[in-house]
Scaffold this motif. Structure first.
Motif, PDB file in Angstrom:
ATOM      1  N   THR A  34       0.829  -1.204   0.000  1.00  0.00           N
ATOM      2  CA  THR A  34       0.000   0.000   0.000  1.00  0.00           C
ATOM      3  C   THR A  34       0.861   1.251   0.000  1.00  0.00           C
ATOM      4  OG1 THR A  34      -1.787  -1.148   1.144  1.00  0.00           O
ATOM      5  CG2 THR A  34      -1.810   1.266   1.240  1.00  0.00           C
ATOM      6  N   TYR A  35       1.859   1.276   0.874  1.00  0.00           N
ATOM      7  CA  TYR A  35       2.743   2.447   0.920  1.00  0.00           C
ATOM      8  C   TYR A  35       3.516   2.603  -0.390  1.00  0.00           C
ATOM      9  CZ  TYR A  35       1.906   3.729   5.756  1.00  0.00           C
ATOM     10  OH  TYR A  35       1.324   4.164   6.920  1.00  0.00           O
ATOM     11  N   LEU A  36       3.959   1.490  -0.948  1.00  0.00           N
ATOM     12  CA  LEU A  36       4.663   1.578  -2.233  1.00  0.00           C
ATOM     13  C   LEU A  36       3.734   2.060  -3.346  1.00  0.00           C
ATOM     14  CD1 LEU A  36       6.955  -1.566  -2.126  1.00  0.00           C
ATOM     15  CD2 LEU A  36       7.684   0.812  -2.339  1.00  0.00           C
ATOM     16  N   TRP A  37       2.485   1.635  -3.303  1.00  0.00           N
ATOM     17  CA  TRP A  37       1.521   2.062  -4.309  1.00  0.00           C
ATOM     18  C   TRP A  37       1.199   3.553  -4.153  1.00  0.00           C
ATOM     19  CZ3 TRP A  37      -3.661   3.707  -3.747  1.00  0.00           C
ATOM     20  CH2 TRP A  37      -4.354   3.860  -4.955  1.00  0.00           C
ATOM     21  N   LEU A  38       1.021   3.984  -2.900  1.00  0.00           N
ATOM     22  CA  LEU A  38       0.707   5.397  -2.664  1.00  0.00           C
ATOM     23  C   LEU A  38       1.854   6.319  -3.065  1.00  0.00           C
ATOM     24  CD1 LEU A  38      -1.070   5.141   0.806  1.00  0.00           C
ATOM     25  CD2 LEU A  38      -2.126   5.722  -1.390  1.00  0.00           C
ATOM     26  N   GLU A  40       4.433   5.485  -5.415  1.00  0.00           N
ATOM     27  CA  GLU A  40       5.159   4.730  -6.433  1.00  0.00           C
ATOM     28  C   GLU A  40       6.256   5.534  -7.122  1.00  0.00           C
ATOM     29  OE1 GLU A  40       2.847   3.597  -9.990  1.00  0.00           O
ATOM     30  OE2 GLU A  40       1.245   4.794  -9.106  1.00  0.00           O
ATOM     31  N   ASP A  41       6.131   6.848  -7.180  1.00  0.00           N
ATOM     32  CA  ASP A  41       7.165   7.684  -7.783  1.00  0.00           C
ATOM     33  C   ASP A  41       8.242   8.097  -6.781  1.00  0.00           C
ATOM     34  OD1 ASP A  41       5.807   7.552 -10.155  1.00  0.00           O
ATOM     35  OD2 ASP A  41       4.747   9.448  -9.861  1.00  0.00           O
ATOM     36  N   TRP A  42       7.997   7.801  -5.500  1.00  0.00           N
ATOM     37  CA  TRP A  42       8.921   8.268  -4.476  1.00  0.00           C
ATOM     38  C   TRP A  42       9.017   7.229  -3.354  1.00  0.00           C
ATOM     39  CZ3 TRP A  42       8.070  13.239  -1.094  1.00  0.00           C
ATOM     40  CH2 TRP A  42       9.289  13.638  -0.537  1.00  0.00           C
ATOM     41  N   PRO A  43       9.689   6.099  -3.598  1.00  0.00           N
ATOM     42  CA  PRO A  43       9.757   5.022  -2.604  1.00  0.00           C
ATOM     43  C   PRO A  43      10.437   5.443  -1.296  1.00  0.00           C
ATOM     44  CG  PRO A  43      11.163   4.535  -4.499  1.00  0.00           C
ATOM     45  CD  PRO A  43      10.393   5.760  -4.823  1.00  0.00           C
ATOM     46  N   GLU A  44      11.288   6.478  -1.351  1.00  0.00           N
ATOM     47  CA  GLU A  44      11.928   6.949  -0.114  1.00  0.00           C
ATOM     48  C   GLU A  44      10.889   7.493   0.868  1.00  0.00           C
ATOM     49  OE1 GLU A  44      13.138   7.664  -3.177  1.00  0.00           O
ATOM     50  OE2 GLU A  44      14.938   6.404  -3.032  1.00  0.00           O
TER      51      GLU A  44
END
Length: 142
Positions: A34-38, A40-44
């Motif tokens: 979920t966090y990666l999807w939210l 996705e352009d900024w994984p940091e």
């Protein structure tokens, strides 16, 4: 107690332990996804929100998050395989809805006989007897 019943109950305890571990891993994986999807352009940013810090300059938080997700996916698959190796899946699927609920409450969710009995409208001794009857099934210990 019959040795076959004891062996089946032991396998059910291990099956339940695996099932609880699988549930935890799935929740953790869902959070990470979920966090990666939210973000996705900024994984940091996703890593920061999950409180994941980079180990050093070579492993920034975003990369650490992706590595952690892959590790959890691998661990989940390994746990599913180990649970399946117990050989109880087909037998559990063949149980009636009531019997499956009893097994789920006691062995997968970890309720005591005392706590699970009212949930299935039985006494504690009635529940113990029913579990013994379920475990006596010839398919249980194949």
């Amino acid at each position: 107690m019959d040795e076959r019943i004891k062996r089946t109950k032991d396998k059910l305890r291990v099956y339940g332990s695996y099932s609880r571990e699988i549930s935890k891993l799935r929740v953790w994986l869902l959070d990470l996804s979920t966090y990666l999807w939210l973000h996705e352009d900024w994984p940091e940013q996703a890593a920061r929100e999950m409180h994941i810090r980079g180990l050093d300059n070579k492993h920034p938080p975003g990369q650490q998050l992706c590595v952690q997700k892959a590790a959890i996916e691998a661990q989940l698959q390994q746990t599913l395989t180990a649970r399946s190796a117990l050989g109880l899946d087909d037998w559990l699927d063949s149980l009636s809805v009531e019997d499956r609920q009893i097994i789920r409450l006691v062995y997968e969710e970890g309720y005591s006989y005392q706590a699970a009995a009212p949930m299935v409208n039985m006494s504690k001794t009635g529940l113990q007897y029913r579990i013994d009857q379920i475990c006596k099934s010839p398919y249980a210990y194949g």
